[in-house]
Scaffold this motif. Structure first.
Motif, PDB file in Angstrom:
ATOM      1  N   GLU A 120       4.111   2.989  -5.841  1.00 21.90           N
ATOM      2  CA  GLU A 120       3.221   2.659  -6.721  1.00 21.90           C
ATOM      3  C   GLU A 120       2.081   3.438  -6.597  1.00 21.90           C
ATOM      4  O   GLU A 120       1.547   3.543  -5.249  1.00 21.90           O
ATOM      5  CB  GLU A 120       3.030   1.189  -7.028  1.00 21.90           C
ATOM      6  CG  GLU A 120       4.155   0.456  -7.586  1.00 21.90           C
ATOM      7  CD  GLU A 120       3.943  -1.090  -7.925  1.00 21.90           C
ATOM      8  OE1 GLU A 120       2.599  -1.320  -7.978  1.00 21.90           O
ATOM      9  OE2 GLU A 120       4.893  -1.624  -8.284  1.00 21.90           O
ATOM     10  N   LEU A 121       1.557   3.877  -7.791  1.00 22.82           N
ATOM     11  CA  LEU A 121       0.201   4.872  -7.606  1.00 22.82           C
ATOM     12  C   LEU A 121      -0.662   4.106  -8.618  1.00 22.82           C
ATOM     13  O   LEU A 121      -0.310   4.095  -9.710  1.00 22.82           O
ATOM     14  CB  LEU A 121       0.310   6.182  -7.830  1.00 22.82           C
ATOM     15  CG  LEU A 121      -0.932   6.999  -7.525  1.00 22.82           C
ATOM     16  CD1 LEU A 121      -0.847   7.171  -6.030  1.00 22.82           C
ATOM     17  CD2 LEU A 121      -0.279   8.744  -7.897  1.00 22.82           C
ATOM     18  N   VAL A 146      -4.704   4.559  -5.606  1.00 25.54           N
ATOM     19  CA  VAL A 146      -4.344   3.696  -4.417  1.00 25.54           C
ATOM     20  C   VAL A 146      -2.836   3.587  -4.424  1.00 25.54           C
ATOM     21  O   VAL A 146      -1.969   3.419  -5.347  1.00 25.54           O
ATOM     22  CB  VAL A 146      -4.888   2.247  -4.488  1.00 25.54           C
ATOM     23  CG1 VAL A 146      -4.411   1.476  -3.349  1.00 25.54           C
ATOM     24  CG2 VAL A 146      -6.267   2.239  -4.610  1.00 25.54           C
ATOM     25  N   TYR A 147      -2.360   4.429  -3.477  1.00 28.07           N
ATOM     26  CA  TYR A 147      -0.893   4.336  -3.129  1.00 28.07           C
ATOM     27  C   TYR A 147      -0.306   3.214  -2.379  1.00 28.07           C
ATOM     28  O   TYR A 147      -0.964   2.784  -1.311  1.00 28.07           O
ATOM     29  CB  TYR A 147      -0.684   5.889  -2.183  1.00 28.07           C
ATOM     30  CG  TYR A 147       0.893   5.873  -1.584  1.00 28.07           C
ATOM     31  CD1 TYR A 147       1.937   6.248  -2.193  1.00 28.07           C
ATOM     32  CD2 TYR A 147       1.129   5.510  -0.170  1.00 28.07           C
ATOM     33  CE1 TYR A 147       3.046   6.298  -1.743  1.00 28.07           C
ATOM     34  CE2 TYR A 147       2.239   5.727   0.489  1.00 28.07           C
ATOM     35  CZ  TYR A 147       3.359   6.005  -0.588  1.00 28.07           C
ATOM     36  OH  TYR A 147       4.607   6.204  -0.094  1.00 28.07           O
ATOM     37  N   VAL A 148       0.505   2.684  -2.822  1.00 20.76           N
ATOM     38  CA  VAL A 148       1.218   1.509  -2.361  1.00 20.76           C
ATOM     39  C   VAL A 148       2.649   1.832  -2.030  1.00 20.76           C
ATOM     40  O   VAL A 148       3.524   2.059  -3.117  1.00 20.76           O
ATOM     41  CB  VAL A 148       1.319   0.197  -3.318  1.00 20.76           C
ATOM     42  CG1 VAL A 148       1.705  -1.124  -2.389  1.00 20.76           C
ATOM     43  CG2 VAL A 148      -0.174  -0.093  -3.586  1.00 20.76           C
ATOM     44  N   PRO A 149       3.158   2.088  -0.703  1.00 21.07           N
ATOM     45  CA  PRO A 149       4.740   2.372  -0.556  1.00 21.07           C
ATOM     46  C   PRO A 149       5.488   1.189  -1.008  1.00 21.07           C
ATOM     47  O   PRO A 149       5.319   0.058  -0.871  1.00 21.07           O
ATOM     48  CB  PRO A 149       4.709   2.568   1.058  1.00 21.07           C
ATOM     49  CG  PRO A 149       3.196   2.634   1.497  1.00 21.07           C
ATOM     50  CD  PRO A 149       2.480   1.950   0.555  1.00 21.07           C
ATOM     51  N   TYR A 253       2.214   3.930   5.087  1.00 14.86           N
ATOM     52  CA  TYR A 253       1.249   2.572   4.908  1.00 14.86           C
ATOM     53  C   TYR A 253       0.781   2.898   3.439  1.00 14.86           C
ATOM     54  O   TYR A 253       0.573   4.204   2.984  1.00 14.86           O
ATOM     55  CB  TYR A 253       0.302   2.430   6.116  1.00 14.86           C
ATOM     56  CG  TYR A 253      -0.255   4.047   6.584  1.00 14.86           C
ATOM     57  CD1 TYR A 253      -1.438   4.471   5.601  1.00 14.86           C
ATOM     58  CD2 TYR A 253       0.382   4.794   7.290  1.00 14.86           C
ATOM     59  CE1 TYR A 253      -1.794   5.695   6.192  1.00 14.86           C
ATOM     60  CE2 TYR A 253      -0.224   5.978   7.812  1.00 14.86           C
ATOM     61  CZ  TYR A 253      -1.076   6.361   6.815  1.00 14.86           C
ATOM     62  OH  TYR A 253      -1.890   7.795   7.162  1.00 14.86           O
ATOM     63  N   PRO A 254      -0.194   1.688   2.984  1.00 17.68           N
ATOM     64  CA  PRO A 254      -0.905   2.311   1.695  1.00 17.68           C
ATOM     65  C   PRO A 254      -2.025   3.035   1.887  1.00 17.68           C
ATOM     66  O   PRO A 254      -2.624   2.912   3.239  1.00 17.68           O
ATOM     67  CB  PRO A 254      -1.408   0.618   1.248  1.00 17.68           C
ATOM     68  CG  PRO A 254      -0.701   0.130   2.162  1.00 17.68           C
ATOM     69  CD  PRO A 254      -0.301   0.562   3.249  1.00 17.68           C
ATOM     70  N   TYR A 255      -2.763   3.768   1.031  1.00 13.65           N
ATOM     71  CA  TYR A 255      -3.860   4.554   1.404  1.00 13.65           C
ATOM     72  C   TYR A 255      -4.708   4.968  -0.192  1.00 13.65           C
ATOM     73  O   TYR A 255      -3.973   4.784  -0.999  1.00 13.65           O
ATOM     74  CB  TYR A 255      -3.918   5.835   2.137  1.00 13.65           C
ATOM     75  CG  TYR A 255      -2.964   6.872   1.524  1.00 13.65           C
ATOM     76  CD1 TYR A 255      -1.438   7.121   1.803  1.00 13.65           C
ATOM     77  CD2 TYR A 255      -3.365   7.699   0.307  1.00 13.65           C
ATOM     78  CE1 TYR A 255      -0.619   8.085   1.174  1.00 13.65           C
ATOM     79  CE2 TYR A 255      -2.737   8.590  -0.253  1.00 13.65           C
ATOM     80  CZ  TYR A 255      -1.302   8.850  -0.041  1.00 13.65           C
ATOM     81  OH  TYR A 255      -0.245   9.573  -0.537  1.00 13.65           O
ATOM     82  N   ALA A 256      -5.863   5.300   0.088  1.00 16.65           N
ATOM     83  CA  ALA A 256      -6.658   5.447  -1.253  1.00 16.65           C
ATOM     84  C   ALA A 256      -7.203   7.039  -1.121  1.00 16.65           C
ATOM     85  O   ALA A 256      -7.319   7.449   0.226  1.00 16.65           O
ATOM     86  CB  ALA A 256      -7.736   4.657  -1.394  1.00 16.65           C
ATOM     87  N   LEU A 257      -7.247   7.565  -2.134  1.00 18.57           N
ATOM     88  CA  LEU A 257      -7.569   8.920  -2.261  1.00 18.57           C
ATOM     89  C   LEU A 257      -8.532   8.970  -3.647  1.00 18.57           C
ATOM     90  O   LEU A 257      -8.120   8.569  -4.563  1.00 18.57           O
ATOM     91  CB  LEU A 257      -6.662   9.980  -2.449  1.00 18.57           C
ATOM     92  CG  LEU A 257      -6.848  11.272  -2.914  1.00 18.57           C
ATOM     93  CD1 LEU A 257      -7.840  12.048  -1.650  1.00 18.57           C
ATOM     94  CD2 LEU A 257      -5.831  12.254  -3.159  1.00 18.57           C
ATOM     95  N   SER A 258      -9.953   9.351  -3.353  1.00 14.90           N
ATOM     96  CA  SER A 258     -10.744   9.437  -4.725  1.00 14.90           C
ATOM     97  C   SER A 258     -10.646  10.678  -5.260  1.00 14.90           C
ATOM     98  O   SER A 258     -10.510  11.785  -4.736  1.00 14.90           O
ATOM     99  CB  SER A 258     -11.984   9.290  -4.315  1.00 14.90           C
ATOM    100  OG  SER A 258     -12.965   9.395  -5.439  1.00 14.90           O
ATOM    101  N   ILE A 259     -10.213  10.668  -6.765  1.00 10.11           N
ATOM    102  CA  ILE A 259     -10.329  11.552  -7.388  1.00 10.11           C
ATOM    103  C   ILE A 259     -11.464  12.597  -7.194  1.00 10.11           C
ATOM    104  O   ILE A 259     -11.423  14.021  -7.385  1.00 10.11           O
ATOM    105  CB  ILE A 259     -10.004  11.439  -8.977  1.00 10.11           C
ATOM    106  CG1 ILE A 259      -9.444  12.681  -9.592  1.00 10.11           C
ATOM    107  CG2 ILE A 259     -11.495  10.819  -9.714  1.00 10.11           C
ATOM    108  CD1 ILE A 259      -9.162  12.266 -11.123  1.00 10.11           C
TER     109      ILE A 259
END
Ligand SMILES: [Fe+2]
Length: 402
Positions: A120-121, A146-149, A253-259
């Motif tokens: 999920e993103l 936020v990427y959730v595997p 793992y989950p991670y966040a990337l700001s636009i």
């Protein structure tokens, strides 16, 4: 993603690793593609397998209908009802066999949840929220992907009403949710053979925010976890709360990337959407349109040319700034446009002339291009601006001839 570790882990994998009382921690490998791709090892206080109940969860049918007659669509997401949580409150707007695209305006904490059908993103349009998972905690705010595997047990805690991040008191946390049937990754074209972000990539490791963790809760259970799987939804009751991980390591793992950390690639003449690509999914891509300088050739036309991408449906979610190419179309913040394969689209009338000489744009948008047609959910149709299709003709719609 690249290797990380958090908390306590043993010197070697798959060896005896003991708790203070002398009992063994329970090792769990969470990996993709059957032990043949990225994985992480997690160390639990309790068995992650100990369920004491399982219950099917009924859900209403998606109610998806084909895009027929084939039309460009405009959905005003801010007209959708607000409330609920970042999982249960999702309103399915568009979907095909590869991806489901929903919108949610959340004001409540979610239950424990995991998606076993794919990654999920979650793109936060406004507000802020915390993702808590077996890997730890990620704070997210407006502009964060936020990427959730797949398979990650987690819950979402929105900071609704906190007034943080400029949102007014009582405002929900708004998000676009992209659920893949499969995995979402950084585009391969940005990565070296061994997975490092290359120099031309618009973001890199320093922009990736992993979980702060590990995260353990005192609540010993039992605990319910809602699982989305390929055949539907099941609620498991676990003997112990799943947030009992004392350490983990690996590449999943989950991670966040700001636009806002996506550095735009510009040119002297119009650059095509692939320069905006941010993620790759199974038969879809995600792109970020961020504030940037416009094309600098003296005769450049800063807005796109008319185009017909014969292999994809194009969904654009407008989430900040001014959209010069859509002036006069009714597009506003929170709008979502769908330009399907089979329809040639381009700037609205007058946009090209107005854009000449412009030096830059402050637009912010997320695009999802799918390689199979997207069907429409009932809520997309309910929040649709039915006049959008005729805006290139100045709104002059004629009755169909039978
Ligand atoms: Fe387009």
């Amino acid at each position: 993603m690249y290797y990380r570790s958090a908390g306590q882990i043993p010197r070697k994998r798959h060896v005896q690793f003991r708790q203070p009382d002398g009992s063994l921690y329970a090792e769990e490998l969470m990996g993709q593609e059957g032990f043949s791709s990225d994985a992480s090892l997690l160390y639990h206080r309790h068995l992650p397998t100990a369920i004491i109940a399982a219950q099917s969860v009924e859900r209403p049918p998606d109610g998806l209908v084909p895009n027929a007659p084939l039309l460009p669509r405009h959905v005003r997401t801010h007209q959708l009802d607000t409330g609920g949580d970042l999982v249960g409150g999702r309103r399915l707007l568009l979907a095909n066999d590869d991806v489901r695209i929903s919108y949610v305006a959340a004001d409540a904490a979610s239950t424990l949840y995991r998606n076993a059908a794919g990654d999920e993103l979650v793109y936060l349009e406004s507000g802020s929220a915390t993702l808590e998972s077996v890997f730890g905690r990620i704070g997210a705010t407006a502009g964060d992907y936020v990427y959730v595997p797949c398979g990650t047990t987690h819950r979402w805690l929105p900071a609704a009403g906190a007034g943080g991040d400029g949102q007014g008191a009582g405002e929900p946390t708004r998000a676009l949710v992209i659920e893949a049937r499969g995995h979402i990754t950084p585009p391969g074209k940005y990565l070296s053979e061994r997975g490092q972000f290359l120099e031309h990539a618009p973001y890199c490791e320093r922009d990736i925010r992993g979980p702060e963790g590990p995260l353990t809760v005192d609540d010993d259970g039992p605990a319910d976890v809602l699982v989305r799987h390929r055949a539907g939804l099941t609620r498991y009751t676990y003997q112990h709360h799943p947030f009992d991980v004392v350490g983990w390591d690996g590449c999943q793992y989950p991670y966040a990337l700001s636009i806002h950390d996506f550095e735009p690639i510009t040119g002297s003449l119009h650059q095509p959407p692939p320069v905006h690509q941010t993620f790759a999914g199974p038969r879809f891509v995600v792109c970020s349109f961020v504030p940037r300088l416009f094309d600098y050739h003296p005769d450049a036309i800063p807005v796109p040319y008319n185009h017909h991408n014969v292999d994809s449906d194009e969904l654009l979610f407008y989430c900040g700034g001014d959209f010069m190419s859509r002036a006069g179309s009714g597009i506003e913040l929170g709008s979502m446009s769908l330009h399907p394969n089979g329809f040639t689209h381009g700037p609205q009338p007058g946009s090209v002339e107005r854009a000449l000489g412009a030096k830059g744009t402050d637009e912010l948008a997320v695009m999802v291009d799918t390689f199979r047609p997207l069907a429409l959910g009932p809520e997309a149709i309910a929040a649709e601006d039915a006049e959008y299709a005729w805006t290139w003709a100045g709104g002059r719609r004629q009755p169909s001839k039978v």
